[in-house]
Design an enzyme around this catalytic site. Structure first.
Site, PDB file in Angstrom:
ATOM      1  N   CYS A 343     107.123  -4.416  35.632  1.00 48.76           N
ATOM      2  CA  CYS A 343     107.389  -3.196  34.848  1.00 48.76           C
ATOM      3  C   CYS A 343     107.995  -3.450  33.469  1.00 48.76           C
ATOM      4  O   CYS A 343     107.484  -2.921  32.469  1.00 48.76           O
ATOM      5  CB  CYS A 343     108.266  -2.224  35.622  1.00 48.76           C
ATOM      6  SG  CYS A 343     108.371  -2.511  37.382  1.00 48.76           S
ATOM      7  N   ARG A 372     109.896 -13.372  44.323  1.00 42.77           N
ATOM      8  CA  ARG A 372     111.030 -12.671  44.931  1.00 42.77           C
ATOM      9  C   ARG A 372     111.687 -13.570  45.964  1.00 42.77           C
ATOM     10  O   ARG A 372     111.004 -14.327  46.657  1.00 42.77           O
ATOM     11  CB  ARG A 372     110.554 -11.380  45.604  1.00 42.77           C
ATOM     12  CG  ARG A 372     110.070 -10.382  44.584  1.00 42.77           C
ATOM     13  CD  ARG A 372     109.657  -9.088  45.207  1.00 42.77           C
ATOM     14  NE  ARG A 372     109.066  -8.229  44.182  1.00 42.77           N
ATOM     15  CZ  ARG A 372     108.490  -7.068  44.428  1.00 42.77           C
ATOM     16  NH1 ARG A 372     108.424  -6.611  45.660  1.00 42.77           N
ATOM     17  NH2 ARG A 372     107.981  -6.356  43.452  1.00 42.77           N
ATOM     18  N   GLN A 390     100.592  -8.969  42.306  1.00 44.81           N
ATOM     19  CA  GLN A 390     100.392  -7.535  42.537  1.00 44.81           C
ATOM     20  C   GLN A 390      99.235  -7.042  41.687  1.00 44.81           C
ATOM     21  O   GLN A 390      99.078  -7.483  40.555  1.00 44.81           O
ATOM     22  CB  GLN A 390     101.633  -6.755  42.085  1.00 44.81           C
ATOM     23  CG  GLN A 390     102.846  -6.941  42.939  1.00 44.81           C
ATOM     24  CD  GLN A 390     104.006  -6.135  42.370  1.00 44.81           C
ATOM     25  OE1 GLN A 390     104.389  -6.315  41.228  1.00 44.81           O
ATOM     26  NE2 GLN A 390     104.543  -5.234  43.173  1.00 44.81           N
ATOM     27  N   ASP A 392      99.082  -4.534  39.808  1.00 38.33           N
ATOM     28  CA  ASP A 392     100.094  -3.595  39.335  1.00 38.33           C
ATOM     29  C   ASP A 392      99.567  -2.780  38.163  1.00 38.33           C
ATOM     30  O   ASP A 392      98.711  -3.245  37.414  1.00 38.33           O
ATOM     31  CB  ASP A 392     101.304  -4.428  38.867  1.00 38.33           C
ATOM     32  CG  ASP A 392     102.604  -3.673  39.026  1.00 38.33           C
ATOM     33  OD1 ASP A 392     102.570  -2.504  39.429  1.00 38.33           O
ATOM     34  OD2 ASP A 392     103.659  -4.276  38.741  1.00 38.33           O
ATOM     35  N   HIS A 394     101.097   0.453  35.280  1.00 38.57           N
ATOM     36  CA  HIS A 394     102.100   1.428  34.873  1.00 38.57           C
ATOM     37  C   HIS A 394     101.449   2.445  33.974  1.00 38.57           C
ATOM     38  O   HIS A 394     100.728   2.084  33.048  1.00 38.57           O
ATOM     39  CB  HIS A 394     103.273   0.734  34.180  1.00 38.57           C
ATOM     40  CG  HIS A 394     104.017  -0.157  35.120  1.00 38.57           C
ATOM     41  ND1 HIS A 394     103.712  -1.487  35.273  1.00 38.57           N
ATOM     42  CD2 HIS A 394     104.990   0.116  36.022  1.00 38.57           C
ATOM     43  CE1 HIS A 394     104.496  -1.998  36.204  1.00 38.57           C
ATOM     44  NE2 HIS A 394     105.274  -1.057  36.686  1.00 38.57           N
ATOM     45  N   LYS A 478     107.602   9.157  45.716  1.00 35.74           N
ATOM     46  CA  LYS A 478     106.407   8.320  45.767  1.00 35.74           C
ATOM     47  C   LYS A 478     105.484   8.740  46.898  1.00 35.74           C
ATOM     48  O   LYS A 478     105.886   9.454  47.819  1.00 35.74           O
ATOM     49  CB  LYS A 478     106.805   6.856  45.980  1.00 35.74           C
ATOM     50  CG  LYS A 478     107.499   6.620  47.312  1.00 35.74           C
ATOM     51  CD  LYS A 478     107.626   5.146  47.641  1.00 35.74           C
ATOM     52  CE  LYS A 478     108.371   4.975  48.967  1.00 35.74           C
ATOM     53  NZ  LYS A 478     108.432   3.622  49.443  1.00 35.74           N
ATOM     54  N   HIS A 524     104.641   3.906  38.454  1.00 40.79           N
ATOM     55  CA  HIS A 524     104.218   2.564  38.887  1.00 40.79           C
ATOM     56  C   HIS A 524     103.176   2.788  39.971  1.00 40.79           C
ATOM     57  O   HIS A 524     103.378   3.636  40.835  1.00 40.79           O
ATOM     58  CB  HIS A 524     105.325   1.781  39.584  1.00 40.79           C
ATOM     59  CG  HIS A 524     106.644   1.743  38.897  1.00 40.79           C
ATOM     60  ND1 HIS A 524     107.163   0.594  38.376  1.00 40.79           N
ATOM     61  CD2 HIS A 524     107.576   2.702  38.677  1.00 40.79           C
ATOM     62  CE1 HIS A 524     108.357   0.842  37.862  1.00 40.79           C
ATOM     63  NE2 HIS A 524     108.636   2.113  38.037  1.00 40.79           N
TER      64      HIS A 524
END
Ligand code: ZN
Ligand code: ZN
Length: 651
Positions: A343, A372, A390, A392, A394, A478, A524
């Site tokens: 992000c 992580r 990911q 991912d 945004h 979410k 996200h």
């Protein structure tokens, strides 16, 4: 004696003397119900969910009463709790000196903890199981007793049940303590329980695991006996079958057998090495995704894997996400942070110039690799790892664009599921806990608008969903989409997450139509979640037998003998020229061995070629699950193959 009114679920009221039990009422209704009854639920006015009680517990006030049978899922936990008592009773008979820990019901059964010097062996488990059946068939009642607290402690001291003593001392708040007895076993327990042991038949002791008393390291280590337990044998058998299936489909086992990926001790735990075949499937997945991203108006960006730690202070990750991050790395006196999320990177690109309302929505997508810190104890194959990628994205948008964006995300998520052959799913909407707005970032009106947008979108798209209050992260509501795999397990896949926190922390802006500056909304979203995990789910869903369009090797050519090798090569080359992933088995092996190995590798098609095929220009087609499909001209086989690949058929 006073009369009380008992209101039944159908609205009928029975007037009975105080002290009447739910069992009496069940008998009044019908002998069938009395026989099937397991436990009762009473509800007093203004007491929403009500309370589960024993069938033998006298009713002293007017109440609403519901008699629960096997048809009510809530009674399964009570049933399993009673089964846990049965286990303890059996163990006490066989090993009278064990010290008892706790024994709660769990998702698929129950466990009970025991302190015993010698470890419980498989033979012990068999003996205990037999004893449980024996006690169950004696139809022992589960009886509730009340005892003064001091007396209860005394009782446990006498029998040297140190852990139970501790529990009574800590947990008993009332002067009178409730106990349940099953045969010789007596337990400090709130209950409720089913009336007796006779119905407990469908269980299986599964395993023994060490567990510290109260889960705290340093405390004595107990042995936890785990059991599967259901209302009936059919449910138990189904569960055991599912377990077997899960074992057979385990992606760690198949990953090695099919040479898809590995985790290398020399490199460290939780880090994935994609081998050629796994890498090929990943490439197909990612290529499909990239095409879709561009089609759906995303921009693909790339951001660094390591960035100044100061950035993560601004985003707040060094605070609320600290425990999940790798430690800082120092370079030229500056601290850097390996990224746990993508992000902030995307935010920096957004912030690199002033945005106008005409630029919005901005959709940045990245196959972003993050790191992580997962504790070594929770790492699991591809499913829980320390480094993963990911899919991912945004989205930065104006409030007026929320609904369209959410709908597009959900539509994309369903396209993913359809494309990869999943047709069952569950959707959950996590909302805040409206009683405690102070625990959340963002204004109440933001929350209402975003939650309404999520819910309205689902309703408009006719997607059933479950709303869970208080489950949202502090920064926004979410939607989670969980897919259900071939053996009924659910896997978290897509998340569409609002964020009222980061735009404020980074001071994100756009110039509105009114000429003044506004804060954009940020969403996200990840569809596959992690590419590693998604691959693990694919492996298990298909048990390694990937659909043709994903299979790393689509066709194996198996020449019958050395003599037809030229024709076999011709077949191989022809297929290769037409973009088929084909492999020629040139080994000096007998045909059955070649077929067996191709079958083990779960290759969709095997082409057997011998002298007959070479003369006729045909191939003898064999499918991994449909078996022998007979001879076909090579061109015809190729045409049907290409059709099947294009259709992305999943069988
Ligand atoms: Zn209990
Ligand atoms: Zn994000």
């Amino acid at each position: 004696m006073d009369a009380i009114q008992v209101t039944l679920p159908d609205g009928k009221i029975q007037e009975v003397p105080a002290g009447t039990t739910p069992a009496d009422i069940a008998r009044n209704i019908s002998p069938r119900l009395a026989d099937a009854a397991l436990v009762a639920r009473i509800t007093q006015p203004n007491d929403g969910a009500g309370e589960l009680i024993d069938l033998r517990q006298p009713l002293n006030h007017s109440v609403k009463l519901q008699i629960l049978t096997e048809k009510d899922s809530d009674s399964l936990f009570v049933f399993r709790h009673s089964a846990a008592h049965l286990l303890a009773a059996a163990v006490m008979e066989l090993y009278p000196n064990v010290k008892l820990g706790i024994g709660p019901p769990i998702d698929t059964g129950f466990f009970y903890e025991f302190l015993r010097e010698e470890p419980f062996t498989l033979d012990d488990l068999a003996k205990i199981e037999k004893k449980m059946h024996e006690l169950a068939s004696q139809d022992l009642p589960n009886e509730r007793k009340l005892m003064p607290k001091a007396e209860a402690i005394e009782l446990y001291k006498e029998t040297d049940q140190i852990f139970k003593c501790e529990l009574v001392e800590e947990k008993a708040v009332d002067p009178m303590v409730s106990f349940y007895t099953t045969g010789k076993f007596i337990d400090f327990c709130r209950g409720p329980h089913i009336p007796s042991t006779k119905r407990i038949k469908a269980f299986k002791l599964m395993s023994v695991a060490g567990a510290y008393w109260k889960g705290q390291e340093g405390n004595p280590q107990l042995q936890r006996i785990y059991a599967a337990c259901f209302f009936n044998q059919k449910d138990l058998d189904e569960y055991l079958h599912r377990l077997e299936e899960a074992k057979r489909r385990d992606h760690r086992k198949l990953g090695a057998e099919l040479d898809l990926f590995s985790i290398e001790e020399q490199a460290g735990p939780g880090l994935i090495f994609w081998h050629a075949k796994g890498g090929l499937i990943r490439t197909i997945v990612e290529d499909w995704l990239r095409v879709e991203l561009f089609k759906r108006g995303y921009d693909i960006v790339y951001t660094p894997h390591i960035m100044l730690r100061e950035l993560w202070n601004t985003s707040g990750h060094t605070g609320f996400y600290k425990d999940n991050m790798f430690g800082p790395v120092e370079v030229e006196k500056a601290e850097y942070q390996l990224k746990p999320m993508n992000c902030p990177g995307h935010i920096l690109i957004y912030k690199s110039r002033m945005r106008s309302y005409r630029d919005l929505p901005v959709r940045y997508a990245e196959l972003g690799t993050v790191y992580r810190y997962e504790r070594s104890g929770v790492l699991h194959g591809l499913m829980r790892v320390r480094g993963f990628t990911q899919d991912d994205a945004h989205i930065f948008c104006m409030p007026s664009q929320i609904e369209t964006e959410v709908e597009a995300c959900v539509d994309f998520a369903f396209a993913v599921m359809k494309n990869f052959g999943f047709d069952k799913y569950e959707v959950e909407l996590s909302d805040w806990d409206a009683v405690h707005p102070e625990n959340y970032a963002g204004k109440p009106e933001d929350w209402h608008r975003a939650t309404a947008a999520l819910a309205d979108t689902m309703t408009r798209m006719k997607i059933p969903f479950k709303k869970i209050a208080g489950e949202a992260a502090f920064y926004g509501p979410k939607i989670d989409v969980k897919l259900i795999d071939a053996i009924g397990r659910s896997w978290q896949l897509t998340t569409v997450q609002f964020d009222f926190n980061l735009p404020a922390r980074f001071g994100l802006q756009y110039v509105g139509e009114d000429g003044s500056r506004h804060q954009p909304l940020m969403v996200h979203r990840a569809l596959l979640g992690s590419v590693e995990r998604f691959f693990g789910i694919l492996v298990e869903h298909y048990a390694g037998a990937f659909p043709l369009w994903l299979a790393p090797v689509q066709v194996e050519v198996c020449p019958v003998s050395e003599k037809v090798i030229d024709y076999a090569k011709h077949v191989t080359e022809t297929l290769k020229r037409h973009n088929t992933r084909v492999h020629l088995d040139e080994r000096n092996e007998k045909l059955p061995a070649k077929i067996r190995d191709a079958q083990m590798q779960k290759i969709p098609y095997m082409l057997v070629v011998g002298a007959k095929e070479a003369d006729a220009g045909t191939v003898s087609v064999r499918h991994r699950s449909k078996g022998d499909l007979g001879p076909k001209p090579l061109a015809e086989f190729l045409a049907t193959l290409q059709q099947e690949i294009e259709s992305r058929a999943t069988s």
